[in-house]
Design a protein around this motif. Structure first.
Motif, PDB file in Angstrom:
ATOM      1  N   THR A 114       1.062  -1.273  -0.195  1.00 42.15           N
ATOM      2  CA  THR A 114      -0.072   0.001   0.552  1.00 42.15           C
ATOM      3  C   THR A 114       1.299   0.911   0.402  1.00 42.15           C
ATOM      4  OG1 THR A 114      -1.587  -0.747   1.313  1.00 42.15           O
ATOM      5  CG2 THR A 114      -2.053   1.232   1.857  1.00 42.15           C
ATOM      6  N   ILE A 115       1.765   0.914   0.786  1.00 43.21           N
ATOM      7  CA  ILE A 115       2.879   2.409   0.673  1.00 43.21           C
ATOM      8  C   ILE A 115       3.109   2.776  -0.385  1.00 43.21           C
ATOM      9  CG2 ILE A 115       5.072   3.650   2.424  1.00 43.21           C
ATOM     10  CD1 ILE A 115       3.655   1.789   4.616  1.00 43.21           C
ATOM     11  N   ILE A 116       4.409   1.718  -1.025  1.00 43.03           N
ATOM     12  CA  ILE A 116       4.234   1.823  -2.471  1.00 43.03           C
ATOM     13  C   ILE A 116       3.796   2.627  -3.385  1.00 43.03           C
ATOM     14  CG2 ILE A 116       5.920   0.384  -4.591  1.00 43.03           C
ATOM     15  CD1 ILE A 116       7.045  -1.485  -2.072  1.00 43.03           C
ATOM     16  N   MET A 117       2.552   1.590  -3.228  1.00 45.91           N
ATOM     17  CA  MET A 117       1.424   1.855  -4.564  1.00 45.91           C
ATOM     18  C   MET A 117       1.093   3.415  -4.187  1.00 45.91           C
ATOM     19  SD  MET A 117      -1.580   3.175  -4.277  1.00 45.91           S
ATOM     20  CE  MET A 117      -2.807   1.815  -3.344  1.00 45.91           C
ATOM     21  N   VAL A 118       0.556   3.906  -2.585  1.00 44.67           N
ATOM     22  CA  VAL A 118       0.448   5.702  -2.761  1.00 44.67           C
ATOM     23  C   VAL A 118       1.755   6.103  -3.254  1.00 44.67           C
ATOM     24  CG1 VAL A 118       0.223   6.802  -0.555  1.00 44.67           C
ATOM     25  CG2 VAL A 118      -0.739   4.555  -1.157  1.00 44.67           C
ATOM     26  N   ASP A 119       3.019   5.843  -2.779  1.00 43.26           N
ATOM     27  CA  ASP A 119       3.915   6.823  -2.718  1.00 43.26           C
ATOM     28  C   ASP A 119       4.296   7.091  -3.940  1.00 43.26           C
ATOM     29  OD1 ASP A 119       4.014   7.340  -0.157  1.00 43.26           O
ATOM     30  OD2 ASP A 119       5.967   5.927   0.165  1.00 43.26           O
ATOM     31  N   SER A 120       4.377   5.836  -4.989  1.00 40.52           N
ATOM     32  CA  SER A 120       4.781   6.658  -6.655  1.00 40.52           C
ATOM     33  C   SER A 120       3.556   6.949  -7.497  1.00 40.52           C
ATOM     34  CB  SER A 120       4.431   4.718  -6.991  1.00 40.52           C
ATOM     35  OG  SER A 120       2.963   3.942  -7.394  1.00 40.52           O
ATOM     36  N   ASN A 121       2.553   7.016  -7.082  1.00 40.26           N
ATOM     37  CA  ASN A 121       1.390   8.003  -7.505  1.00 40.26           C
ATOM     38  C   ASN A 121       0.620   9.500  -7.148  1.00 40.26           C
ATOM     39  OD1 ASN A 121      -0.325   5.995  -9.898  1.00 40.26           O
ATOM     40  ND2 ASN A 121       0.193   4.904  -7.830  1.00 40.26           N
ATOM     41  N   LEU A 122       1.474   9.185  -5.592  1.00 44.10           N
ATOM     42  CA  LEU A 122       1.339  10.953  -5.098  1.00 44.10           C
ATOM     43  C   LEU A 122       2.795  12.266  -5.654  1.00 44.10           C
ATOM     44  CD1 LEU A 122       0.700  10.389  -1.437  1.00 44.10           C
ATOM     45  CD2 LEU A 122      -0.671  11.516  -2.430  1.00 44.10           C
ATOM     46  N   GLN A 123       3.439  11.172  -6.428  1.00 45.82           N
ATOM     47  CA  GLN A 123       4.602  12.117  -7.607  1.00 45.82           C
ATOM     48  C   GLN A 123       3.724  13.522  -8.730  1.00 45.82           C
ATOM     49  OE1 GLN A 123       7.496   9.384  -8.417  1.00 45.82           O
ATOM     50  NE2 GLN A 123       7.859   8.979  -5.950  1.00 45.82           N
ATOM     51  N   ARG A 124       2.721  12.402  -8.799  1.00 43.67           N
ATOM     52  CA  ARG A 124       1.679  12.939 -10.351  1.00 43.67           C
ATOM     53  C   ARG A 124       1.837  14.904  -9.678  1.00 43.67           C
ATOM     54  NH1 ARG A 124      -3.172   8.378 -10.738  1.00 43.67           N
ATOM     55  NH2 ARG A 124      -3.679  10.761 -12.145  1.00 43.67           N
ATOM     56  N   LYS A 139      -2.416   5.057   3.820  1.00 45.26           N
ATOM     57  CA  LYS A 139      -0.919   5.069   3.895  1.00 45.26           C
ATOM     58  C   LYS A 139      -0.598   4.847   5.335  1.00 45.26           C
ATOM     59  CE  LYS A 139       2.947   7.592   2.945  1.00 45.26           C
ATOM     60  NZ  LYS A 139       4.284   8.026   2.665  1.00 45.26           N
ATOM     61  N   LEU A 140      -1.846   6.022   5.445  1.00 46.35           N
ATOM     62  CA  LEU A 140      -1.853   6.021   7.421  1.00 46.35           C
ATOM     63  C   LEU A 140      -2.263   5.105   7.531  1.00 46.35           C
ATOM     64  CD1 LEU A 140      -2.030   8.472   9.657  1.00 46.35           C
ATOM     65  CD2 LEU A 140      -4.152   9.073   9.221  1.00 46.35           C
ATOM     66  N   GLU A 141      -3.559   4.147   7.513  1.00 48.53           N
ATOM     67  CA  GLU A 141      -3.709   3.252   8.047  1.00 48.53           C
ATOM     68  C   GLU A 141      -2.588   2.428   8.020  1.00 48.53           C
ATOM     69  OE1 GLU A 141      -7.058   1.968   6.080  1.00 48.53           O
ATOM     70  OE2 GLU A 141      -8.776   3.286   7.170  1.00 48.53           O
ATOM     71  N   HIS A 145      -0.736   0.084  11.102  1.00 49.09           N
ATOM     72  CA  HIS A 145      -0.471  -0.860  11.106  1.00 49.09           C
ATOM     73  C   HIS A 145       1.031  -1.782  11.304  1.00 49.09           C
ATOM     74  CE1 HIS A 145      -4.926  -1.805   8.553  1.00 49.09           C
ATOM     75  NE2 HIS A 145      -4.433  -1.479   9.887  1.00 49.09           N
ATOM     76  N   GLN A 146       1.954  -1.133  11.138  1.00 53.13           N
ATOM     77  CA  GLN A 146       3.427  -1.404  10.929  1.00 53.13           C
ATOM     78  C   GLN A 146       3.571  -1.363  11.826  1.00 53.13           C
ATOM     79  OE1 GLN A 146       5.200   0.213   7.064  1.00 53.13           O
ATOM     80  NE2 GLN A 146       4.856  -1.998   5.923  1.00 53.13           N
ATOM     81  N   GLN A 162       8.067  10.427  15.278  1.00 54.59           N
ATOM     82  CA  GLN A 162       6.821  11.754  14.674  1.00 54.59           C
ATOM     83  C   GLN A 162       5.590  10.735  14.595  1.00 54.59           C
ATOM     84  OE1 GLN A 162       7.912  12.206   9.979  1.00 54.59           O
ATOM     85  NE2 GLN A 162       7.868  14.387  10.725  1.00 54.59           N
ATOM     86  N   THR A 163       4.739  10.804  14.666  1.00 55.62           N
ATOM     87  CA  THR A 163       3.105  10.100  14.790  1.00 55.62           C
ATOM     88  C   THR A 163       3.465   9.514  12.974  1.00 55.62           C
ATOM     89  OG1 THR A 163       2.378  12.305  14.739  1.00 55.62           O
ATOM     90  CG2 THR A 163       2.443  11.421  16.621  1.00 55.62           C
ATOM     91  N   SER A 164       2.238   8.622  13.247  1.00 50.39           N
ATOM     92  CA  SER A 164       1.545   8.538  11.783  1.00 50.39           C
ATOM     93  C   SER A 164       1.070   9.235  10.967  1.00 50.39           C
ATOM     94  CB  SER A 164       0.820   7.502  11.987  1.00 50.39           C
ATOM     95  OG  SER A 164       0.884   6.410  12.535  1.00 50.39           O
ATOM     96  N   ILE A 165       0.614   9.846  11.518  1.00 49.52           N
ATOM     97  CA  ILE A 165      -0.247  11.636  10.787  1.00 49.52           C
ATOM     98  C   ILE A 165       0.698  12.176  10.123  1.00 49.52           C
ATOM     99  CG2 ILE A 165      -0.978  12.977  12.213  1.00 49.52           C
ATOM    100  CD1 ILE A 165      -2.653  12.455   9.108  1.00 49.52           C
ATOM    101  N   GLN A 166       1.834  12.787  11.153  1.00 49.80           N
ATOM    102  CA  GLN A 166       3.207  13.750  10.921  1.00 49.80           C
ATOM    103  C   GLN A 166       4.026  12.954   9.861  1.00 49.80           C
ATOM    104  OE1 GLN A 166       4.275  13.578  14.551  1.00 49.80           O
ATOM    105  NE2 GLN A 166       3.439  15.704  14.962  1.00 49.80           N
ATOM    106  N   LEU A 167       3.942  11.674   9.775  1.00 47.40           N
ATOM    107  CA  LEU A 167       4.891  10.670   8.399  1.00 47.40           C
ATOM    108  C   LEU A 167       4.036  11.169   7.330  1.00 47.40           C
ATOM    109  CD1 LEU A 167       7.102   9.020   8.323  1.00 47.40           C
ATOM    110  CD2 LEU A 167       6.174   6.929   9.145  1.00 47.40           C
ATOM    111  N   VAL A 168       3.093  10.809   7.502  1.00 44.95           N
ATOM    112  CA  VAL A 168       2.629  11.404   6.287  1.00 44.95           C
ATOM    113  C   VAL A 168       2.370  12.599   5.294  1.00 44.95           C
ATOM    114  CG1 VAL A 168       0.376  11.280   5.062  1.00 44.95           C
ATOM    115  CG2 VAL A 168       1.208   9.004   6.597  1.00 44.95           C
TER     116      VAL A 168
END
Length: 309
Positions: A114-124, A139-141, A145-146, A162-168
């Motif tokens: 999920t993280i790879i999928m999101v990060d690869s598309n957020l660059q658009r 990505k937050l969820e 989980h991790q 950092q918290t999860s939301i801060q990291l995102v």
């Protein structure tokens, strides 16, 4: 009598005669040509793959040069592979009538994928609000989980934890508040979220409307349709307030949506038929506008001179 000799595990024949270089090479990821029919979309993929002008250009490029950047996929337990990154390249390959595309296959768990999928598309560059909203949420969820995995801790973004939301937020280059506001949009019903994507409803009013109950949001669609209006920020805030107080009804929505907005009160509109009576037929709308502005400026100067006398 039992033998006192201990069991000795023998190395496989291939390992005995392989070099360290060949063993390391075997561990490296390989690019494989995989049939398009064996590649399936990622479950709940939030990014829309459209056959628009940009897609046609990508298909033309694939037709001429092939797919230059390999996709990433993971084995699908039900057969074939699940695409993690490369959905648009996959579609472009279909349009280019290719049979295969280059893919890197990785063993990934759901959260890492999920993280790879999101990060690869957020660059658009041009992402719809709905795409960004569901991507941030997924990505937050996944990060939650991790937990405290070493590859997702503070070392990735600095020494401070950092918290999860801060990291995102930091990885997306957004403020934490903005990420939270985007994620909140996922609480909108699809019809309202489509209106946000189509820029019929602005982001700030949409955020306020996301606090309405689902049945209230459906009633709001009815009120918007009957009054032929979309809510301003102040109207959306009032709708949210009445909803939280338990007083929001369809009739109240229609009253609020039927209000004349300040922007409408400040606006003066002339039809082209009205203006045509005062200008030569050869005048374009732009020339008519320029002439009106000059006349108004001249009238304003004359008015100022009269007041000074």
């Amino acid at each position: 009598m039992k033998s006192s000799a201990k069991k000795v595990e023998l190395a496989p024949y291939d390992d005995l005669f392989s070099t360290e270089e060949s063993r390391q090479d075997a561990k490296l990821e390989k690019i494989r040509e995989i049939p398009l029919s064996e590649l399936h979309p990622f479950k709940n993929h939030p990014f829309k793959v459209k056959d628009d002008e940009a897609m046609m250009e990508t298909a033309d490029s694939v037709r001429q040069y092939g797919v230059l950047v390999p996709a990433i996929a993971r084995p699908d337990p039900e057969g074939g592979y699940e695409l993690v990154a490369g959905h648009r390249r996959h579609r472009a390959s279909e349009l280019a009538e290719k049979e295969t595309m280059p893919v890197i296959v990785r063993d990934l768990d759901d959260d890492a994928a999920t993280i790879i999928m999101v990060d690869s598309n957020l660059q658009r560059e041009s992402l719809l609000p709905s795409e960004r909203a569901f991507a941030y949420r997924m990505k937050l969820e996944a990060i939650k989980h991790q937990g405290e995995r070493s590859d997702l801790t503070s070392r990735q973004v600095g020494e401070k934890s950092q918290t999860s939301i801060q990291l995102v937020a930091s990885q997306a280059g957004e403020s934490q508040r903005q990420v939270q506001r985007y994620i909140r949009l996922t609480e909108l019903i699809p019809e309202l979220l489509d209106m946000v994507d189509e820029k019929k409803i602005a982001l700030n009013p949409a955020y306020e409307l996301s606090f309405l109950k689902k049945e209230e949001q459906r009633d709001l669609l009815d009120a918007m349709d009957s009054e032929q209006a979309t809510p301003s920020l102040s109207q959306a805030q009032r709708l949210k307030k009445y909803s939280q107080e338990g007083h929001l009804t369809l009739d109240m929505m229609r009253v609020i949506m039927g209000e004349e907005k300040k922007s409408d009160l400040d606006k003066v509109t002339f039809t082209s038929d009205t203006l045509r009576k005062y200008f030569p037929k050869s005048y374009t709308p732009q020339r008519m506008q320029e002439t009106i502005i000059k006349l108004l400026e001249a009238w304003q100067k004359k008015r100022q001179r009269d007041q000074e006398r």
